[in-house]
Design an enzyme around this catalytic site. Sequence first.
Site, PDB file in Angstrom:
ATOM      1  N   ALA A  38       0.786  -1.120  -0.002  1.00  0.00           N
ATOM      2  CA  ALA A  38      -0.110  -0.061   0.070  1.00  0.00           C
ATOM      3  C   ALA A  38       0.899   1.271   0.090  1.00  0.00           C
ATOM      4  CB  ALA A  38      -0.830   0.037   1.308  1.00  0.00           C
ATOM      5  N   TYR A  44       3.902   1.555  -1.113  1.00  0.00           N
ATOM      6  CA  TYR A  44       4.493   1.469  -2.694  1.00  0.00           C
ATOM      7  C   TYR A  44       3.361   2.189  -3.496  1.00  0.00           C
ATOM      8  CZ  TYR A  44       6.559   0.072  -7.055  1.00  0.00           C
ATOM      9  OH  TYR A  44       6.937   0.176  -8.206  1.00  0.00           O
ATOM     10  N   ASP A  45       2.264   1.683  -3.517  1.00  0.00           N
ATOM     11  CA  ASP A  45       1.374   2.207  -4.235  1.00  0.00           C
ATOM     12  C   ASP A  45       0.937   3.788  -4.068  1.00  0.00           C
ATOM     13  OD1 ASP A  45       0.823  -0.115  -5.751  1.00  0.00           O
ATOM     14  OD2 ASP A  45      -0.642  -0.937  -4.303  1.00  0.00           O
ATOM     15  N   SER A  95       1.770  -6.356 -14.955  1.00  0.00           N
ATOM     16  CA  SER A  95       1.204  -6.519 -13.632  1.00  0.00           C
ATOM     17  C   SER A  95      -0.225  -5.773 -13.484  1.00  0.00           C
ATOM     18  CB  SER A  95       2.095  -5.369 -12.757  1.00  0.00           C
ATOM     19  OG  SER A  95       2.121  -4.071 -12.984  1.00  0.00           O
ATOM     20  N   LEU A  96      -0.935  -5.682 -12.569  1.00  0.00           N
ATOM     21  CA  LEU A  96      -2.158  -5.384 -12.510  1.00  0.00           C
ATOM     22  C   LEU A  96      -2.282  -4.108 -11.517  1.00  0.00           C
ATOM     23  CD1 LEU A  96      -3.839  -8.995 -11.385  1.00  0.00           C
ATOM     24  CD2 LEU A  96      -4.392  -7.540 -13.552  1.00  0.00           C
ATOM     25  N   GLU A 134     -10.924 -14.371  -8.541  1.00  0.00           N
ATOM     26  CA  GLU A 134      -9.940 -15.563  -8.000  1.00  0.00           C
ATOM     27  C   GLU A 134      -9.148 -14.895  -7.064  1.00  0.00           C
ATOM     28  OE1 GLU A 134      -7.290 -16.901 -11.503  1.00  0.00           O
ATOM     29  OE2 GLU A 134      -8.588 -15.145 -12.301  1.00  0.00           O
ATOM     30  N   LYS A 168      -5.617 -13.676  -5.448  1.00  0.00           N
ATOM     31  CA  LYS A 168      -4.425 -13.099  -6.025  1.00  0.00           C
ATOM     32  C   LYS A 168      -3.233 -13.656  -4.986  1.00  0.00           C
ATOM     33  CE  LYS A 168      -1.804  -8.835  -6.320  1.00  0.00           C
ATOM     34  NZ  LYS A 168      -0.837  -9.486  -7.413  1.00  0.00           N
ATOM     35  N   ASP A 187      -0.073 -14.895  -3.290  1.00  0.00           N
ATOM     36  CA  ASP A 187       1.342 -14.029  -2.733  1.00  0.00           C
ATOM     37  C   ASP A 187       2.499 -15.002  -3.051  1.00  0.00           C
ATOM     38  OD1 ASP A 187       2.646 -12.195  -1.853  1.00  0.00           O
ATOM     39  OD2 ASP A 187       2.109 -12.466   0.352  1.00  0.00           O
ATOM     40  N   ARG A 239       9.758 -13.866 -14.140  1.00  0.00           N
ATOM     41  CA  ARG A 239       9.155 -12.599 -14.629  1.00  0.00           C
ATOM     42  C   ARG A 239      10.274 -11.817 -15.260  1.00  0.00           C
ATOM     43  NH1 ARG A 239       4.977  -9.359 -13.459  1.00  0.00           N
ATOM     44  NH2 ARG A 239       4.315 -10.634 -11.548  1.00  0.00           N
ATOM     45  N   GLU A 259       1.375 -18.846 -10.537  1.00  0.00           N
ATOM     46  CA  GLU A 259       2.081 -18.058  -9.413  1.00  0.00           C
ATOM     47  C   GLU A 259       2.559 -19.445  -8.601  1.00  0.00           C
ATOM     48  OE1 GLU A 259       2.052 -15.044  -9.605  1.00  0.00           O
ATOM     49  OE2 GLU A 259       2.549 -14.128  -7.615  1.00  0.00           O
ATOM     50  N   TYR A 294      -3.153 -19.554 -13.945  1.00  0.00           N
ATOM     51  CA  TYR A 294      -4.163 -18.693 -14.248  1.00  0.00           C
ATOM     52  C   TYR A 294      -4.119 -18.031 -15.772  1.00  0.00           C
ATOM     53  CZ  TYR A 294      -0.874 -15.542 -12.435  1.00  0.00           C
ATOM     54  OH  TYR A 294       0.305 -15.030 -12.037  1.00  0.00           O
ATOM     55  N   LYS A 323     -11.203 -10.187 -13.235  1.00  0.00           N
ATOM     56  CA  LYS A 323     -10.849  -9.911 -14.684  1.00  0.00           C
ATOM     57  C   LYS A 323     -12.085 -10.131 -15.472  1.00  0.00           C
ATOM     58  CE  LYS A 323      -6.808 -12.966 -14.056  1.00  0.00           C
ATOM     59  NZ  LYS A 323      -6.208 -14.404 -13.989  1.00  0.00           N
ATOM     60  N   LYS A 358      -6.539  -5.619  -3.309  1.00  0.00           N
ATOM     61  CA  LYS A 358      -5.825  -6.087  -2.153  1.00  0.00           C
ATOM     62  C   LYS A 358      -6.593  -5.827  -0.723  1.00  0.00           C
ATOM     63  CE  LYS A 358      -1.588  -6.114  -4.156  1.00  0.00           C
ATOM     64  NZ  LYS A 358      -0.527  -5.625  -3.267  1.00  0.00           N
ATOM     65  N   CYS A 386      28.303   1.524  23.363  1.00  0.00           N
ATOM     66  CA  CYS A 386      27.967   0.410  22.445  1.00  0.00           C
ATOM     67  C   CYS A 386      27.492  -0.733  23.445  1.00  0.00           C
ATOM     68  CB  CYS A 386      28.929   0.104  21.706  1.00  0.00           C
ATOM     69  SG  CYS A 386      28.755  -1.322  20.825  1.00  0.00           S
ATOM     70  N   CYS A 429      30.356  -3.688  22.988  1.00  0.00           N
ATOM     71  CA  CYS A 429      31.951  -3.304  23.285  1.00  0.00           C
ATOM     72  C   CYS A 429      31.905  -2.283  24.220  1.00  0.00           C
ATOM     73  CB  CYS A 429      32.740  -3.087  22.022  1.00  0.00           C
ATOM     74  SG  CYS A 429      32.425  -1.297  21.621  1.00  0.00           S
ATOM     75  N   CYS A 471      28.313   2.748  16.705  1.00  0.00           N
ATOM     76  CA  CYS A 471      29.430   2.383  17.596  1.00  0.00           C
ATOM     77  C   CYS A 471      30.824   2.393  16.569  1.00  0.00           C
ATOM     78  CB  CYS A 471      29.367   1.019  17.891  1.00  0.00           C
ATOM     79  SG  CYS A 471      30.934   0.320  18.495  1.00  0.00           S
ATOM     80  N   CYS A 494      35.102  -3.511  17.577  1.00  0.00           N
ATOM     81  CA  CYS A 494      33.814  -4.232  18.340  1.00  0.00           C
ATOM     82  C   CYS A 494      33.463  -5.484  17.729  1.00  0.00           C
ATOM     83  CB  CYS A 494      32.760  -3.067  17.818  1.00  0.00           C
ATOM     84  SG  CYS A 494      31.160  -3.777  18.637  1.00  0.00           S
TER      85      CYS A 494
HETATM   86  S1  IVH Z   1      -3.352 -12.656 -13.925  1.00  0.00           S
HETATM   87  C1  IVH Z   1      -1.486  -9.349 -16.764  1.00  0.00           C
HETATM   88  N1  IVH Z   1      -4.314 -13.877 -11.794  1.00  0.00           N
HETATM   89  O1  IVH Z   1      -0.090 -10.743  -9.496  1.00  0.00           O
HETATM   90  C2  IVH Z   1      -1.442  -9.862 -15.736  1.00  0.00           C
HETATM   91  N2  IVH Z   1      -2.159 -12.834 -11.674  1.00  0.00           N
HETATM   92  O2  IVH Z   1      -0.007  -8.065  -9.670  1.00  0.00           O
HETATM   93  C3  IVH Z   1      -2.497 -10.581 -15.462  1.00  0.00           C
HETATM   94  N3  IVH Z   1      -1.057 -12.799  -9.370  1.00  0.00           N
HETATM   95  O3  IVH Z   1       1.836 -10.678 -12.526  1.00  0.00           O
HETATM   96  C4  IVH Z   1      -2.008 -11.692 -14.147  1.00  0.00           C
HETATM   97  N4  IVH Z   1      -2.631 -14.391  -8.517  1.00  0.00           N
HETATM   98  O4  IVH Z   1       2.305 -12.564 -11.044  1.00  0.00           O
HETATM   99  C5  IVH Z   1      -3.344 -13.012 -12.292  1.00  0.00           C
HETATM  100  N5  IVH Z   1      -4.989 -15.044  -9.952  1.00  0.00           N
HETATM  101  C6  IVH Z   1      -4.036 -14.254 -10.586  1.00  0.00           C
HETATM  102  C7  IVH Z   1      -2.769 -14.028  -9.790  1.00  0.00           C
HETATM  103  C8  IVH Z   1      -2.124 -12.968 -10.548  1.00  0.00           C
HETATM  104  C9  IVH Z   1      -1.151 -13.423  -8.480  1.00  0.00           C
HETATM  105  C10 IVH Z   1       0.297 -12.002  -9.637  1.00  0.00           C
HETATM  106  C11 IVH Z   1       0.900 -12.368 -11.117  1.00  0.00           C
HETATM  107  C12 IVH Z   1       0.625 -10.588 -11.593  1.00  0.00           C
HETATM  108  C13 IVH Z   1       0.675 -10.076 -10.540  1.00  0.00           C
HETATM  109  C14 IVH Z   1      -0.040  -8.784 -10.816  1.00  0.00           C
END
Ligand code: IVH
Length: 706
Positions: A42, A44-45, A90-91, A125, A127, A129, A148, A192, A244, A317, A341, A435, A438, A453, A458
């Site tokens: 979060a 980072y985003d 990425s997404l 579906e 995500k 990790d 990747r 993944e 996926y 999706k 997220k 310290c 030491c 230190c 040390c």
């Molecule tokens: S679909 C064009 N489905 O999350 C990207 N990605 O933040 C389509 N990931 O690059 C990816 N679970 O490495 C997809 N059910 C899922 C996923 C998933 C984890 C990862 C994947 C992707 C990254 C995007």
Amino acid sequence: MDQGKKSPDLVQARAEVVRLRAEIQHHDRLYYQDASPEITDAQYDSLDRRLQDLEALYPELVDADSPTAAVGADTDSRFSNAPHSRPMLSLANSYELAEVEAFDARLRKDLGARLEREALSYTVEPKMDGVALAVRYTDGKLVMGLTRGDGKNGDVITNNAATFREIPSVLAADWADKFPTAGVSSFEVRGEAYLSLSRFQTLNVERETEGLEQLANPRNATAGTLKTLDSEEVRRRQLSVFFYQLFPLQAGAGVEPEAAHEFPDHITEMAAIEALGLPTNSFLREAVDAAELETHLVELEGLRTSLDYQIDGAVIKVNSRDLQNLVGFTAKAPRWGLAFKFAAEEAVTRLREITLQVGRTGVITPVAELEPVALAGSTVSRATLHNWDEMERKDIRIGDQVVVVKGGDIIPKVLRVLVEQRTGDEVQVPQPAECPVCGEPTSRAEDEVALRCLNPLCPAVLAGRLRHFASRNACDIEGLGGRSIDLFLETKMVQGPGDLFRLKQDVVAALPGWGDKSADRLMQSLAQAKARPWAAKVFALGIPQVGVSTALTLARNFKNMAALRQATAEGLADLPDIGPIVGETIVAFFASEGGAELVADLNDVKFFRDEEDLPPPEVVVTGDNWFAGKVFVLTGTMESMTRDAARKEIEALGGKVTGSVSKKTDCLVAGAKAGSKLTKAEKLGLEILDEESFIKRLAANQPDGE
Ligand code: IVH
């Protein structure tokens, strides 16, 4: 634009953009290359969004090299590289249901009248990790596993992919029947890779008994395992995978997607992955509107803690491929997908103690020792408090009830104190004057947050330096873990890296916990350490601010230690990626008593050589060369050279070759039978060279003018 921030003027914006880009690139490196992020997704985003906002506000600040236009990179020089069949993107992320509603509304608006003919539906579906993995099959046989990488090229890890129980080397004979059309000979699945929580715990129990360092969390362990050279070790770890994505590849070339055989929608695609005998996650729901999406998101979040793997959200999706194609992609992500997220998991626990850790540069870090608490799939008992400024700002005291978080895979961190639960017995911990290891006085530079230190002898500093010297990117000394270092220091057998090479096999073998075999192994890795690449030796010195890439620059520009020691700050500052501050730090290191002694001691044991193992030279880019600085994509087949040879020629002239055509591409080199890349390049109006004109250009730009 973020409500809380008012719009800056152009000058302020430029400064902020520069700072944000550097910061994001730093975090990209930590996340993708080192697999050890310091901030939550979060956080980072929010950096990324602020940068996007500023770039949208001031288009003159947009830059092709900005992280907003790129996907992070995790390539690793120990593996060979191969281009992806299509970019691994990425997404876009979302954190609130309102953002999901906005996503649905935007798609409905963009698709407009088209939705009168085809109803819009979504899939939901988990995500995962984990770590992205692409796997290719040709004629039913596993032929490639790819990470990747930078999204365009990945590391080839086929041997490691073959160790997954769920990735068969050969598919059932009727595999080709699972595709909607006949004639598919090659395909790719993407998914993944992950380590199940139960396997993660078992591995850590085993490691504990073997005296090995604990794996920090399942995601990092997966990333590290996929990049392990020893495939037998990878097999032992037992990674898992959920796929996926499935798409056919063009026959023959094997790396171009074949649009004609695509699946009509995501649900059919997932069913085909399963029919092929490849693993998919069982949670796949369909939703026709935002309300249904939310129902499924809530359901999945409820299941989260009962799963044997970590998920950090849901992926939404557009189900239909036609509708997906209509909305298309941005440079970074598909417009038809959204990651939702889940909130970072939090836990409340008591802070029992604050201990002090002294690192190899002498920096003293306060660490919170916690009542163990379950958090995001593991038990947390320690969290870093960073420094005293941070501790004072949050007013953290011994005895406090604290909220700890672990966003995704981050090292746990104390978020805040539950002040209302104080009893009055809580104890503040002031900055120590001495310290803790030491006993020498500590010091804090005026403009620094770090307390240090400064005693070079040390024991904590010595241990840290030895650990760094022995680490993988440095001397890679197997068998020299934290415990052996402590033992060598305690027995005074070793005081610095040079002493390691003075160890005698029989003396080591007689130490508690050691034997003939382990001592032999250590002697062997020590002998190998002297033959490490020159850049690794430079890195091993632990010069402040000299990481792996700066060490490589130094190794490229100074042929041995004798030359490097004579470097001047001005000379160093002229090198790529080294500024005046780092240049001065390097000179100061060699001039310091500690630095000079370290080098003399290592010279004494013949660690350095007159002729070191030099890194390959960097390409010299000449200004008048037509290829210099341009980005190329190669496609189709050429008669007179392979693509690989063409790539080398281009790189030798200072050009760059990437795998897919985009706005950033300058030129497409199209051999015979070029397909979709040619069409795309034409659409984008890029310069296109056929084989003959490419060869002519090469000849005209050779350095000697031939
Ligand atoms: S679909 C064009 N489905 O999350 C990207 N990605 O933040 C389509 N990931 O690059 C990816 N679970 O490495 C997809 N059910 C899922 C996923 C998933 C984890 C990862 C994947 C992707 C990254 C995007």
